[in-house]
Design a protein around this motif. Structure first.
Motif: not given
Length: 99
Positions: A2-3, A5-7, A10-14, A17-18
């Motif tokens: 799994g990821l 860091f997510t939004t 639950g979508t991948p974080l840009d 933005n991180f």
């Protein structure tokens, strides 16, 4: 796998933005600007300075060979017994200086 860091949904974080959020957290904590990856080096350095066996550090960092860990963090080994390490530990723990 799994990821990490997510939004919030639950979508991948840009990455940009991180990075922005990380810099804001550092600022709020009054910590000098560092790269997120520097936290990994700090973690490993503290482990070695505290006497953690290099093989354990290697496994925690996900290195495939002990040589990678030792070559990367060899500069830490001479200071492990240094009084400076004890002084830094006191500072981090908010204990009075002996100097």
């Amino acid at each position: 796998m799994g990821l990490v860091f997510t939004t919030p949904i639950g979508t991948p974080l840009d990455p940009s933005n991180f990075d922005k959020s990380f810099k804001e957290l550092l600022s709020r904590a009054d910590i000098s600007a560092i790269r997120f990856h520097d936290l990994r080096h700090t973690f490993a350095t503290f482990l070695i300075a505290e006497g953690t066996p290099p093989r354990v550090v290697m496994e925690l960092l996900g290195h495939s060979q002990i040589g990678v860990t030792m070559n990367t963090y060899a500069h830490v080994l001479p200071i492990v017994s240094s009084p400076a390490v004890e002084q830094i530990a006191r500072l981090l723990l908010g204990q009075p200086s002996t100097v």
